[in-house]
Design a protein around this motif. Sequence first.
Motif, PDB file in Angstrom:
ATOM      1  N   SER A   1      22.705  57.383  39.485  1.00 31.28           N
ATOM      2  CA  SER A   1      21.817  56.230  39.237  1.00 31.28           C
ATOM      3  C   SER A   1      20.638  56.594  38.366  1.00 31.28           C
ATOM      4  CB  SER A   1      21.335  55.660  40.583  1.00 31.28           C
ATOM      5  OG  SER A   1      20.594  56.637  41.277  1.00 31.28           O
ATOM      6  N   GLU A   2      20.064  57.764  38.550  1.00 31.19           N
ATOM      7  CA  GLU A   2      18.929  58.195  37.728  1.00 31.19           C
ATOM      8  C   GLU A   2      19.362  58.376  36.272  1.00 31.19           C
ATOM      9  OE1 GLU A   2      15.657  61.813  37.457  1.00 31.19           O
ATOM     10  OE2 GLU A   2      16.964  61.654  39.200  1.00 31.19           O
ATOM     11  N   GLU A   3      20.535  58.928  36.056  1.00 23.28           N
ATOM     12  CA  GLU A   3      21.038  59.116  34.701  1.00 23.28           C
ATOM     13  C   GLU A   3      21.325  57.774  34.029  1.00 23.28           C
ATOM     14  OE1 GLU A   3      21.995  61.095  31.270  1.00 23.28           O
ATOM     15  OE2 GLU A   3      21.059  61.864  33.112  1.00 23.28           O
ATOM     16  N   LEU A   4      21.881  56.838  34.788  1.00 25.54           N
ATOM     17  CA  LEU A   4      22.139  55.497  34.229  1.00 25.54           C
ATOM     18  C   LEU A   4      20.838  54.793  33.841  1.00 25.54           C
ATOM     19  CD1 LEU A   4      25.005  54.259  36.589  1.00 25.54           C
ATOM     20  CD2 LEU A   4      25.189  54.973  34.192  1.00 25.54           C
ATOM     21  N   PHE A   5      19.789  55.029  34.616  1.00 20.61           N
ATOM     22  CA  PHE A   5      18.481  54.442  34.298  1.00 20.61           C
ATOM     23  C   PHE A   5      17.980  54.979  32.954  1.00 20.61           C
ATOM     24  CE2 PHE A   5      13.850  54.636  34.428  1.00 20.61           C
ATOM     25  CZ  PHE A   5      13.549  53.283  34.580  1.00 20.61           C
ATOM     26  N   GLU A   6      18.176  56.300  32.727  1.00 15.04           N
ATOM     27  CA  GLU A   6      17.762  56.883  31.450  1.00 15.04           C
ATOM     28  C   GLU A   6      18.570  56.291  30.292  1.00 15.04           C
ATOM     29  OE1 GLU A   6      15.346  58.931  30.784  1.00 15.04           O
ATOM     30  OE2 GLU A   6      14.716  59.188  32.887  1.00 15.04           O
ATOM     31  N   ILE A   7      19.866  56.100  30.541  1.00 12.08           N
ATOM     32  CA  ILE A   7      20.708  55.505  29.494  1.00 12.08           C
ATOM     33  C   ILE A   7      20.242  54.074  29.181  1.00 12.08           C
ATOM     34  CG2 ILE A   7      23.035  54.717  28.943  1.00 12.08           C
ATOM     35  CD1 ILE A   7      24.074  57.080  30.597  1.00 12.08           C
ATOM     36  N   GLU A   8      19.887  53.328  30.224  1.00 13.26           N
ATOM     37  CA  GLU A   8      19.406  51.954  30.039  1.00 13.26           C
ATOM     38  C   GLU A   8      18.129  51.924  29.211  1.00 13.26           C
ATOM     39  OE1 GLU A   8      18.097  48.047  32.692  1.00 13.26           O
ATOM     40  OE2 GLU A   8      18.513  49.946  33.662  1.00 13.26           O
ATOM     41  N   GLU A   9      17.205  52.850  29.532  1.00 13.74           N
ATOM     42  CA  GLU A   9      15.956  52.903  28.766  1.00 13.74           C
ATOM     43  C   GLU A   9      16.229  53.249  27.305  1.00 13.74           C
ATOM     44  OE1 GLU A   9      12.752  52.226  29.422  1.00 13.74           O
ATOM     45  OE2 GLU A   9      13.532  51.348  31.276  1.00 13.74           O
TER      46      GLU A   9
ATOM     47  N   THR B   1      22.214  55.590  19.545  1.00 12.09           N
ATOM     48  CA  THR B   1      23.586  55.243  19.922  1.00 12.09           C
ATOM     49  C   THR B   1      24.395  56.506  20.225  1.00 12.09           C
ATOM     50  OG1 THR B   1      23.472  53.285  18.520  1.00 12.09           O
ATOM     51  CG2 THR B   1      25.657  54.016  19.213  1.00 12.09           C
ATOM     52  N   ALA B   2      24.218  57.528  19.385  1.00 12.16           N
ATOM     53  CA  ALA B   2      24.908  58.794  19.637  1.00 12.16           C
ATOM     54  C   ALA B   2      24.447  59.415  20.954  1.00 12.16           C
ATOM     55  CB  ALA B   2      24.662  59.751  18.478  1.00 12.16           C
ATOM     56  N   ALA B   3      23.132  59.330  21.208  1.00 16.98           N
ATOM     57  CA  ALA B   3      22.605  59.882  22.455  1.00 16.98           C
ATOM     58  C   ALA B   3      23.147  59.105  23.659  1.00 16.98           C
ATOM     59  CB  ALA B   3      21.080  59.835  22.426  1.00 16.98           C
TER      60      ALA B   3
ATOM     61  N   ALA C   1      18.956  52.607  25.629  1.00 15.37           N
ATOM     62  CA  ALA C   1      19.558  51.426  25.000  1.00 15.37           C
ATOM     63  C   ALA C   1      18.514  50.364  24.699  1.00 15.37           C
ATOM     64  CB  ALA C   1      20.650  50.862  25.895  1.00 15.37           C
ATOM     65  N   ARG C   2      17.561  50.180  25.638  1.00 14.20           N
ATOM     66  CA  ARG C   2      16.495  49.201  25.388  1.00 14.20           C
ATOM     67  C   ARG C   2      15.648  49.603  24.176  1.00 14.20           C
ATOM     68  NH1 ARG C   2      15.694  45.579  29.532  1.00 14.20           N
ATOM     69  NH2 ARG C   2      16.725  46.051  31.515  1.00 14.20           N
ATOM     70  N   ARG C   3      15.348  50.901  24.089  1.00 11.83           N
ATOM     71  CA  ARG C   3      14.538  51.372  22.970  1.00 11.83           C
ATOM     72  C   ARG C   3      15.281  51.171  21.643  1.00 11.83           C
ATOM     73  NH1 ARG C   3      14.214  56.585  24.045  1.00 11.83           N
ATOM     74  NH2 ARG C   3      12.931  56.122  25.877  1.00 11.83           N
ATOM     75  N   ALA C   4      16.578  51.451  21.618  1.00 11.74           N
ATOM     76  CA  ALA C   4      17.369  51.258  20.401  1.00 11.74           C
ATOM     77  C   ALA C   4      17.409  49.778  20.018  1.00 11.74           C
ATOM     78  CB  ALA C   4      18.783  51.802  20.597  1.00 11.74           C
ATOM     79  N   THR C   5      17.515  48.925  21.026  1.00 11.02           N
ATOM     80  CA  THR C   5      17.535  47.484  20.761  1.00 11.02           C
ATOM     81  C   THR C   5      16.219  47.028  20.139  1.00 11.02           C
ATOM     82  OG1 THR C   5      19.047  47.150  22.636  1.00 11.02           O
ATOM     83  CG2 THR C   5      17.862  45.232  21.799  1.00 11.02           C
ATOM     84  N   LYS C   6      15.092  47.548  20.682  1.00 13.86           N
ATOM     85  CA  LYS C   6      13.784  47.184  20.127  1.00 13.86           C
ATOM     86  C   LYS C   6      13.657  47.639  18.677  1.00 13.86           C
ATOM     87  CE  LYS C   6      11.038  47.092  24.383  1.00 13.86           C
ATOM     88  NZ  LYS C   6       9.901  47.706  25.113  1.00 13.86           N
ATOM     89  N   GLU C   7      14.125  48.858  18.406  1.00 17.87           N
ATOM     90  CA  GLU C   7      14.021  49.363  17.040  1.00 17.87           C
ATOM     91  C   GLU C   7      14.858  48.517  16.075  1.00 17.87           C
ATOM     92  OE1 GLU C   7      14.946  53.467  16.822  1.00 17.87           O
ATOM     93  OE2 GLU C   7      13.337  54.096  18.158  1.00 17.87           O
ATOM     94  N   MET C   8      16.053  48.124  16.501  1.00 23.34           N
ATOM     95  CA  MET C   8      16.894  47.301  15.633  1.00 23.34           C
ATOM     96  C   MET C   8      16.282  45.925  15.416  1.00 23.34           C
ATOM     97  SD  MET C   8      20.853  48.295  16.502  1.00 23.34           S
ATOM     98  CE  MET C   8      20.723  48.229  18.287  1.00 23.34           C
ATOM     99  N   ARG C   9      15.685  45.354  16.477  1.00 32.33           N
ATOM    100  CA  ARG C   9      15.016  44.065  16.303  1.00 32.33           C
ATOM    101  C   ARG C   9      13.813  44.194  15.379  1.00 32.33           C
ATOM    102  NH1 ARG C   9      15.215  41.818  22.569  1.00 32.33           N
ATOM    103  NH2 ARG C   9      17.391  41.065  22.482  1.00 32.33           N
ATOM    104  N   HIS C  10      13.109  45.305  15.511  1.00 34.06           N
ATOM    105  CA  HIS C  10      11.964  45.536  14.628  1.00 34.06           C
ATOM    106  C   HIS C  10      12.429  45.643  13.179  1.00 34.06           C
ATOM    107  CE1 HIS C  10       7.986  46.985  13.445  1.00 34.06           C
ATOM    108  NE2 HIS C  10       8.623  47.887  12.692  1.00 34.06           N
ATOM    109  N   MET C  11      13.534  46.335  12.963  1.00 34.91           N
ATOM    110  CA  MET C  11      14.066  46.460  11.605  1.00 34.91           C
ATOM    111  C   MET C  11      14.503  45.103  11.048  1.00 34.91           C
ATOM    112  SD  MET C  11      16.240  49.956  12.119  1.00 34.91           S
ATOM    113  CE  MET C  11      17.042  49.779  10.558  1.00 34.91           C
ATOM    114  N   LEU C  12      15.145  44.306  11.890  1.00 35.82           N
ATOM    115  CA  LEU C  12      15.548  42.965  11.452  1.00 35.82           C
ATOM    116  C   LEU C  12      14.327  42.120  11.103  1.00 35.82           C
ATOM    117  CD1 LEU C  12      18.443  42.178  13.957  1.00 35.82           C
ATOM    118  CD2 LEU C  12      18.646  42.636  11.514  1.00 35.82           C
ATOM    119  N   PHE C  13      13.264  42.251  11.878  1.00 39.93           N
ATOM    120  CA  PHE C  13      12.042  41.498  11.615  1.00 39.93           C
ATOM    121  C   PHE C  13      11.447  41.892  10.266  1.00 39.93           C
ATOM    122  CE2 PHE C  13       7.370  41.492  11.770  1.00 39.93           C
ATOM    123  CZ  PHE C  13       7.150  40.129  11.827  1.00 39.93           C
TER     124      PHE C  13
END
Length: 575
Positions: free
Chosen positions: A401-409, A379-381, A411-423
């Motif tokens: 656009s390239e920088e936004l793509f990196e930000i999207e990736e 989130t800080a990153a 965010a997706r990775r952070a979302t996966k980690e949080m879902r994994h933690m919830l699981f």
Amino acid sequence: MRSPEASESLERTTITMRWAMLVALAILAPLTTPLPLLSLFALILLFLLQLGLSISSYINLRLPKIAWVGIGMLDALLILPIYLQNGASAGAIFWIGLLPTATFSIFFGAIWGVLTGCLLAVVQIFLLLPEASVTPAILALAESIPLMIIAGGAGNLAGRLDYRMMLARRKRDEAFNQELGRLKTLVRSVYRMASAITGSLEPLRILDTALDLASEGGGEKGSTGRLISIALLRDQTGFFIATARRLTRADLRAAFPGEGGGLSRILRSRMPTRVDSPGQDPELSQVVTLHACHAGILLPMVVDDEVRGALLFAHPDPHFLEGDFLELVEGLTKQTASTLRNAELFQALREERDKLVEVEEAARKKLASDLHDGPIQATAAIAMRVNYARRLLQRKPETTSEELFEIEELARRATKEMRHMLFTLRPLVLETQGLAGALRQLAEKTRDTFNQDILLDMEPTAADTLDINRQGVLFNLVDEAIGNARKHAKAPHIWIRMHREIDTLFLEVADDGVGFDLAEVEKHYTERSSLGLVNLRERAELAGGNLQIVSAAGKGTRVQVRIPLQLASSSEKTA
């Protein structure tokens, strides 16, 4: 001087015999000779007198002794007109003379009864003289006096028998009341004993209370008594003295393997055992104080068909350890064993509660660490990259656009980690598909979230006999072991193996990472801030199993857990 109970008994006997005589006379007299009006009136008065006596007895109105003298004289006065009208000794009328005779015999003794009977016999003679010559009168007197003597003696004998029966009843009642009082005292002692013992859940305090109650129950409370009391507990090496009364310090250090003498007998029989001359017992003879005792009793404290300890009582008087005292200490020992069992369960429950608190605290720390190392950093990153993209949009819009793509990736990775933690915090699949299904999903999510290769080798139904709580503890253990291997071992591969070994569940998490020197790590573990190995061991204990870690530098790590399935099944049935 008769007691009130004796007077009551004699009154009851007298009234009963008088009723028998009057009823018999009322039935037999009319069959022999019709009664004149005066005789009938006198007989009715006798019945009324008898009725008054019965009523006074029923309402517990005790008549004085002089009153019975008057009743006897009144009987004689009422009998005289009956004799006068019916010819004295003629027919059944003669036997009415036994009424005052029996009354005086029962209440005043045989002599007075015989004198009364003889007096009535003389009266009969005078009544006969006008009608007959002297010879028949003398013959009638000779016939009447022996009968009156026999009647007086029989009445007195009946009174004495009733009095003896009354004494026997009184002795029986006294014995019954004494036994009842003894039982009440024993019940009160047992109740007070149970209340005192169950008031504590500290084993040593329970044993001290038991010994004090035994001394008090034996009437030897204080320093003047001679009762020796010893509470023994049992461990892997044998019996040891937990607490005692009237032992020296040297005696308190004695230990007993339980291989001979009275202690070996209670181990075999699990029943109270009498020990004659405890000072000569192969093992108890170590206690020098017992040499002065001539008798002892060993009472085993049995919990779950296992002897956990024993109470030993010894006394110089061999008869002291009998009767009420023996009953008291037998009940005391059973109550003590039950309370010790409750204390053990309470201690185990308290230890399990402490472990749960520690595990919960460790889970909080792990969650905080995972959040800090994963989603919070991401989130800080993201915030920093968004700020950079905003400025980049003003200077070089074509590269935004390239920088936004990196930000999207990111965010997706952070979302996966949080879902994994919830699981991992609450794996709902554990309730529907069991431990095997939950571990399968854990492997898939770990592979998808962290790109970690996890290989599975599991029997799908191996852990089905475990309750859901133990399965949850094992799931958390595997998750932590995988996290350790992923973060610290840098392992290319992680294996999860689970299968059944007869009546044991085997669960293993292995990796081919860098490994570590287990002895060196455990040697300096208190200096480290991480508690990973401690958490793994505590989780294994909570699941009712044993943890084994095998690792060496450069050879990977294996975390193995074995759980007895029979223990788990019996725990479920008990619950």
